[in-house]
Design a protein around this motif. Structure first.
Motif: not given
Length: 177
Positions: A88, A92, A95
């Motif tokens: 995760k 992140q 992004k």
């Protein structure tokens, strides 16, 4: 009095300009000593190429490539929750607006993406990310100067002619089987 106000303003400007966002480079450094990760730095010498046999286009592509940074998380029965947390974190980071996604593949349990940093004419790094729920994930940073998509495609053709030194990649063995 004026001097202390000026100092306070300078400190405020410096503190506000500091970027606390996580970057891939910082993520690599933070996890380089972590036992769940495998870290490799690979130079272009891994290709074992006879540069005399390369075309000028191939030489240009090779010269734009500097090195690969590879960070891999090997999932096992003891670190499954950490695997979810770390994957995760990587998602992140990728992004962030600095990472421009070129392609993404998602088959449910397998995920892969290709992103880059820089402009289309001057790419500073390509990022390959692959995740397999059973095995773990790997992030590969292809670093260089004045890279562009044509150089990367040309470099891929050069890879076919290379005699890759697999010993340098031995720590990754078994990760993505």
């Amino acid at each position: 009095m004026k001097f202390s106000v000026i100092i306070a303003i300078l400190i405020a400007v410096l503190l506000s300009s500091c970027n606390d966002e996580q970057s891939l480079q910082r993520y690599f450094v933070n996890n380089s000593e972590n036992k769940d990760f495998i870290v490799l730095d690979v130079t272009s010498t891994i290709l074992n190429l006879d540069k005399a046999k390369l075309s000028s286009e191939q030489k240009t592509a090779l010269e734009s490539f500097d090195k690969l940074n590879i960070l891999a998380f090997r999932k096992d029965s003891t670190n499954a929750p950490k695997f979810e947390t770390e994957s995760k974190k990587v998602n992140q980071i990728l992004k962030a607006k600095e990472y421009q996604e070129l392609m993404k593949v998602n088959s449910g349990t397998d995920v892969a993406s290709v992103s880059f940093v820089g402009s289309e004419d001057n790419i500073k790094e390509f990022i390959f990310y692959a995740k397999r729920d059973e095995n773990g994930f790997a992030v590969v940073r292809v670093l260089g100067e004045d890279m562009n998509p044509n150089n990367i495609l040309t470099l891929m053709t050069v890879l076919k002619e290379s005699k890759i030194d697999l010993e340098q990649l031995k720590p990754l063995e078994g990760l993505m089987k």
